[in-house]
Design a protein around this motif. Sequence first.
Motif, mmCIF file in Angstrom:
data_model
loop_
_atom_site.group_PDB
_atom_site.id
_atom_site.type_symbol
_atom_site.label_atom_id
_atom_site.label_comp_id
_atom_site.label_asym_id
_atom_site.label_seq_id
_atom_site.Cartn_x
_atom_site.Cartn_y
_atom_site.Cartn_z
ATOM 1 N N UNK A 34 35.440 45.012 25.340
ATOM 2 C CA UNK A 34 35.047 46.009 26.333
ATOM 3 C C UNK A 34 34.187 45.382 27.413
ATOM 4 N N UNK A 35 33.245 44.536 27.016
ATOM 5 C CA UNK A 35 32.388 43.854 27.976
ATOM 6 C C UNK A 35 33.208 42.944 28.894
ATOM 7 N N UNK A 36 34.167 42.219 28.340
ATOM 8 C CA UNK A 36 35.025 41.342 29.138
ATOM 9 C C UNK A 36 35.830 42.159 30.144
ATOM 10 N N UNK A 37 36.374 43.282 29.721
ATOM 11 C CA UNK A 37 37.159 44.129 30.629
ATOM 12 C C UNK A 37 36.272 44.684 31.740
ATOM 13 N N UNK A 38 35.068 45.121 31.416
ATOM 14 C CA UNK A 38 34.167 45.661 32.438
ATOM 15 C C UNK A 38 33.770 44.599 33.457
ATOM 16 N N UNK A 39 33.432 43.401 32.996
ATOM 17 C CA UNK A 39 33.039 42.325 33.909
ATOM 18 C C UNK A 39 34.227 41.899 34.770
ATOM 19 N N UNK A 40 35.398 41.758 34.161
ATOM 20 C CA UNK A 40 36.592 41.387 34.926
ATOM 21 C C UNK A 40 36.934 42.461 35.957
ATOM 22 N N UNK A 42 34.808 44.463 37.465
ATOM 23 C CA UNK A 42 33.824 44.371 38.549
ATOM 24 C C UNK A 42 34.169 43.229 39.499
ATOM 25 N N UNK A 43 34.555 42.074 38.954
ATOM 26 C CA UNK A 43 34.950 40.953 39.802
ATOM 27 C C UNK A 43 36.231 41.268 40.569
ATOM 28 N N UNK A 44 37.182 41.939 39.937
ATOM 29 C CA UNK A 44 38.426 42.302 40.615
ATOM 30 C C UNK A 44 38.148 43.294 41.743
ATOM 31 N N UNK A 45 37.276 44.257 41.504
ATOM 32 C CA UNK A 45 36.916 45.229 42.538
ATOM 33 C C UNK A 45 36.295 44.513 43.726
ATOM 34 N N UNK A 46 35.375 43.594 43.458
ATOM 35 C CA UNK A 46 34.709 42.860 44.529
ATOM 36 C C UNK A 46 35.713 41.993 45.298
ATOM 37 N N UNK A 47 36.604 41.329 44.592
ATOM 38 C CA UNK A 47 37.591 40.474 45.247
ATOM 39 C C UNK A 47 38.563 41.281 46.098
ATOM 40 N N UNK A 48 39.032 42.407 45.586
ATOM 41 C CA UNK A 48 39.998 43.201 46.346
ATOM 42 C C UNK A 48 39.353 43.934 47.518
ATOM 43 N N UNK A 49 38.035 43.945 47.584
ATOM 44 C CA UNK A 49 37.345 44.522 48.734
ATOM 45 C C UNK A 49 37.015 43.486 49.795
ATOM 46 N N UNK A 50 37.369 42.235 49.587
ATOM 47 C CA UNK A 50 37.059 41.184 50.552
ATOM 48 C C UNK A 50 38.057 41.205 51.703
ATOM 49 N N UNK A 51 37.606 40.864 52.910
ATOM 50 C CA UNK A 51 38.532 40.828 54.050
ATOM 51 C C UNK A 51 39.674 39.832 53.841
ATOM 52 N N UNK A 52 39.415 38.731 53.178
ATOM 53 C CA UNK A 52 40.469 37.760 52.922
ATOM 54 C C UNK A 52 41.601 38.348 52.102
ATOM 55 N N UNK A 53 41.272 39.118 51.097
ATOM 56 C CA UNK A 53 42.302 39.765 50.283
ATOM 57 C C UNK A 53 43.043 40.825 51.093
ATOM 58 N N UNK A 54 42.293 41.651 51.806
ATOM 59 C CA UNK A 54 42.924 42.728 52.576
ATOM 60 C C UNK A 54 43.855 42.178 53.641
ATOM 61 N N UNK A 55 43.449 41.112 54.316
ATOM 62 C CA UNK A 55 44.227 40.601 55.427
ATOM 63 C C UNK A 55 45.377 39.698 55.050
ATOM 64 N N UNK A 56 45.327 39.088 53.870
ATOM 65 C CA UNK A 56 46.374 38.129 53.516
ATOM 66 C C UNK A 56 47.204 38.545 52.308
ATOM 67 N N UNK A 57 46.627 39.251 51.368
ATOM 68 C CA UNK A 57 47.356 39.583 50.143
ATOM 69 C C UNK A 57 47.827 41.024 50.103
ATOM 70 N N UNK A 58 46.924 41.921 50.381
ATOM 71 C CA UNK A 58 47.244 43.337 50.237
ATOM 72 C C UNK A 58 48.115 43.810 51.395
ATOM 73 N N UNK A 59 47.638 43.643 52.593
ATOM 74 C CA UNK A 59 48.380 44.031 53.792
ATOM 75 C C UNK A 59 48.718 42.754 54.544
ATOM 76 N N UNK A 60 49.977 42.438 54.625
ATOM 77 C CA UNK A 60 50.357 41.234 55.359
ATOM 78 C C UNK A 60 50.501 41.587 56.829
ATOM 79 N N UNK A 61 49.415 41.402 57.537
ATOM 80 C CA UNK A 61 49.406 41.703 58.967
ATOM 81 C C UNK A 61 48.732 40.556 59.702
ATOM 82 N N UNK A 62 49.421 39.434 59.863
ATOM 83 C CA UNK A 62 48.818 38.246 60.469
ATOM 84 C C UNK A 62 48.210 38.468 61.852
ATOM 85 N N UNK A 63 48.852 39.160 62.779
ATOM 86 C CA UNK A 63 48.210 39.290 64.093
ATOM 87 C C UNK A 63 46.906 40.087 64.035
ATOM 88 N N UNK A 64 46.908 41.153 63.259
ATOM 89 C CA UNK A 64 45.703 41.980 63.164
ATOM 90 C C UNK A 64 44.579 41.238 62.452
#
Length: 97
Positions: A34-40, A42-64
């Motif tokens: 349970x502790x491993x899942x909670x920590x993972x 939290x890290x996944x939430x933080x990573x998916x909120x980063x501009x690098x993830x949003x701009x390159x992985x989640x939404x592929x919008x190179x010009x924007x």
Amino acid sequence: MTSLRRFLRGFFFPPPGSSRWVRVLPYAVLGVLTLVVLVASAYAWDYTNSPGFCGTSCHTMPPEYTAYLTSPHARVDCVDCHLGKGFIATRITRKAG
């Protein structure tokens, strides 16, 4: 499959008279998992909120994304405007949408 089921049943429901460690071990394993899942999460939430993830992985919008990196907005994370600040359940709902 039955041997796995038998092992799990013996692990989570040890026979009467088992030592204290054998009876506590399933709870300790579940607690650590349970502790491993909670920590993972939290890290996944933080990573998916980063501009690098949003701009390159989640939404592929190179010009924007390139324009974002060179604009004054580069000092502000995307999620500050797109998700906002608020209760975590609201932010999760906005992110899923």
